[in-house]
Design an enzyme around this catalytic site. Structure first.
Site, PDB file in Angstrom:
ATOM      1  N   ASP A 169       0.801  -1.221   0.000  1.00  0.00           N
ATOM      2  CA  ASP A 169       0.000   0.000   0.000  1.00  0.00           C
ATOM      3  C   ASP A 169       0.836   1.274   0.000  1.00  0.00           C
ATOM      4  O   ASP A 169       0.419   2.317   0.515  1.00  0.00           O
ATOM      5  CB  ASP A 169      -0.968   0.027   1.212  1.00  0.00           C
ATOM      6  N   LYS A 195       1.864   2.198  -5.116  1.00  0.00           N
ATOM      7  CA  LYS A 195       2.417   1.657  -6.373  1.00  0.00           C
ATOM      8  C   LYS A 195       1.497   1.970  -7.560  1.00  0.00           C
ATOM      9  O   LYS A 195       1.959   2.387  -8.624  1.00  0.00           O
ATOM     10  CB  LYS A 195       2.611   0.133  -6.253  1.00  0.00           C
ATOM     11  N   ALA A 237      -3.997  -7.814  -3.696  1.00  0.00           N
ATOM     12  CA  ALA A 237      -3.544  -6.441  -3.980  1.00  0.00           C
ATOM     13  C   ALA A 237      -4.732  -5.511  -4.178  1.00  0.00           C
ATOM     14  O   ALA A 237      -5.791  -5.926  -4.632  1.00  0.00           O
ATOM     15  CB  ALA A 237      -2.693  -6.446  -5.248  1.00  0.00           C
ATOM     16  N   GLY A 238      -4.528  -4.251  -3.838  1.00  0.00           N
ATOM     17  CA  GLY A 238      -5.512  -3.205  -4.125  1.00  0.00           C
ATOM     18  C   GLY A 238      -4.729  -1.968  -4.498  1.00  0.00           C
ATOM     19  O   GLY A 238      -4.101  -1.346  -3.637  1.00  0.00           O
ATOM     20  N   HIS A 239      -4.676  -1.645  -5.773  1.00  0.00           N
ATOM     21  CA  HIS A 239      -3.872  -0.513  -6.258  1.00  0.00           C
ATOM     22  C   HIS A 239      -4.806   0.609  -6.681  1.00  0.00           C
ATOM     23  O   HIS A 239      -5.627   0.444  -7.584  1.00  0.00           O
ATOM     24  CB  HIS A 239      -2.984  -0.962  -7.428  1.00  0.00           C
ATOM     25  N   GLN A 245       1.984  -6.055  -3.214  1.00  0.00           N
ATOM     26  CA  GLN A 245       2.425  -6.157  -1.812  1.00  0.00           C
ATOM     27  C   GLN A 245       3.707  -5.332  -1.636  1.00  0.00           C
ATOM     28  O   GLN A 245       3.869  -4.338  -2.312  1.00  0.00           O
ATOM     29  CB  GLN A 245       2.625  -7.629  -1.385  1.00  0.00           C
ATOM     30  N   GLY A 265     -10.729  -2.960   3.385  1.00  0.00           N
ATOM     31  CA  GLY A 265     -11.301  -1.871   4.172  1.00  0.00           C
ATOM     32  C   GLY A 265     -10.793  -1.833   5.608  1.00  0.00           C
ATOM     33  O   GLY A 265     -11.205  -0.979   6.404  1.00  0.00           O
TER      34      GLY A 265
END
Ligand code: GDP
Ligand code: IMO
Ligand code: MG
Length: 423
Positions: free
Chosen positions: A13, A16, A39-41, A222, A300
């Site tokens: 986080d 990226k 992942a959450g980009h 990550q 979240g």
């Protein structure tokens, strides 16, 4: 230009997605090499905020190809949902998204095994995103996995049933209730959708493009401290998040790597469990979490916050061969005074300026240096010459410590809130 790499130097986080989006116009291809929907980009531009999980962050730009490499694990349901959301926004996908035949598939039962494993660990759980990442990579290295290319085989259903039944046997040992029917139906619907996309031999494709003189940016997911070999084991993810992962995850030889852009926040965050030497459990940490909107883009969950950790940062730069740095979220620290930076760890009577083996069980006391903060709002700046002198001192102090140039300073989530330093 050849292959450049962009990856996170902390616990994920770092920002990226934003920097890949900013740099994409310089490249012909953006390729993900590991991880999956854990992942959450996040990308922000033209008043839109978008979170990508499996699809590379170059997807919004014209004339750029996006490749999901063999090192990635794909949940067809999440993948289809991501594409549906993009299509609704009129993003054209078909001719610019390519998927490796060798990428492994996350089955519905992998997700169940992930949840069962976390439940069995109780207080010692990893804090997984519960997307089935660990069990899928276990089947890959255990030589049981199903790959994207298998969906084109007439024996696919047979292979699926075999692996599913193996998982069901494993689940019998756990005190875990589940109902697979709905998940399975949706999964197979998504597999049919996957068949309509460009499924390719990505290692051949990427090497041929390099030979033609095209440029590739490998997008990490990550962060280094979550790497299965070099992270805070066992509180890590199940892939190699570091620059060497690009070779195994894309099939491009290590000697093709040119620049390695390491992304770090001006402070540190972590989501999930595991050691975090500079974590702030006081009001300062709470203020950082609020100012930085530190909540997970995938789950979240609130992210724990702490001061920048130089032993960890130097370690990450070394492992990845970082050639340049991007410092994110400098705007979040406006108003924090003093700003602390951890220069050493104290373990017993010993001082360490490097990341020790036993970071999980040892009592680690961070040793800090204090720097003068800044109060100015940075989010409206459009040139590096406008930054406050105390921020400039902070940047120069860090560059001196880590012996690597900071070429990008990010001062807000938007694409435009990016200051370039010519180094
Ligand atoms: P990634 O997983 O490394 O792509 O990072 P995430 O998207 O999970 O988390 C980074 C968060 O910080 C997102 O909400 C971004 O929109 C936001 N962000 C990125 N850069 C900056 C910045 O310089 N300042 C601020 N305030 N937010 C940023
Ligand atoms: P991006 O790409 C932050 C963390 C989880 C957990 C551990 C293992 O957005 O930076 P997993 O689901 O992989 O088995 O979880 O790793 N984690 C992340 N933390 N950002 C991520 O991705 C993460 N992906 C996994 O919280 O602690
Ligand atoms: Mg993220």
């Amino acid at each position: 230009m050849g292959l450049d790499v962009l990856l996170g130097l902390q616990w994920g986080d770092e920002g990226k997605g934003k920097i890949v989006d900013v740099l994409t116009p310089k490249y012909d291809i953006i390729a993900r090499f590991q991880g999956g929907p854990n992942a959450g980009h996040t990308l922000e531009f033209n008043g839109i905020k978008h979170v990508l999980h499996t699809i590379p962050s170059g997807i919004f730009r014209e004339n750029v190809l996006n490749v999901v490499g063999n090192g990635v694990v794909i949940d067809p349901i999440i993948f289809k949902n991501e594409i549906d959301a993009l299509t609704k926004m009129d993003v054209v996908i078909n001719d610019k998204l390519f998927i490796s035949k060798k990428a492994h598939l996350i089955l519905p039962t992998h997700r169940l095994l992930d949840a069962a494993s976390e439940k069995a660990k109780g207080k010692e759980k990893i804090g997984s995103t519960l997307k089935g990442i660990g069990p899928t990579y276990m089947d890959k290295t255990g030589r049981n996995g199903l790959r994207v290319g298998d969906i084109l085989s007439s024996k696919f259903k047979e292979k699926y049933e075999k692996l599913k039944n193996k998982h069901i046997k494993l689940l019998e040992f756990q005190d875990f209730e589940y109902d697979l029917t709905e998940m399975e139906a949706e999964w197979f619907k998504s597999i049919e959708f996957l068949k309509t996309l460009n499924i390719i031999d990505s290692e051949h494709f990427l090497n041929a493009q390099l030979k033609e003189g095209l440029s590739i940016l490998a997008e990490g997911a990550q962060g280094t401290l979550l790497d299965v070999d070099f992270g805070t084991y066992p509180y890590v993810t199940s892939s190699n998040t570091t620059s060497s992962g690009t070779s195994t995850g894309l099939g491009i030889a290590p000697n093709k790597i040119e620049k390695v852009n390491g992304i770090f926040k001006a402070y540190v965050t972590r989501v999930g469990n595991g050691p975090f030497p500079t974590e702030l459990t006081d009001k300062v940490g709470e203020d950082m979490q609020k100012a930085g909107h530190e909540f997970g883009a995938t789950t979240g969950r609130p992210r724990q916050c702490g001061w920048l950790d130089l032993p960890a940062l130097k370690y990450a730069i070394m492992i990845n061969g970082v050639t340049e740095l991007s410092m994110m979220k400098a705007d979040v620290l406006s108003g924090f005074d003093p700003i602390k930076v951890c220069t050493h760890y104290k373990i017993g009577d010993e001082l360490y300026d490097y990341f020790p083996f036993d970071i999980c069980d040892e009592e680690i006391e961070p040793v800090y240096i204090e720097l003068k903060g800044w109060t100015e709002d940075l989010t409206q700046l459009d040139s590096i010459d406008q930054i406050p002198s105390t921020l400039n001192d902070f940047i120069e102090f860090l560059e001196h410590e880590v012996e690597t140039p900071i070429t990008i300073v990010s001062v807000g989530p938007n694409r435009t809130q990016t200051l370039l330093r010519n180094k």
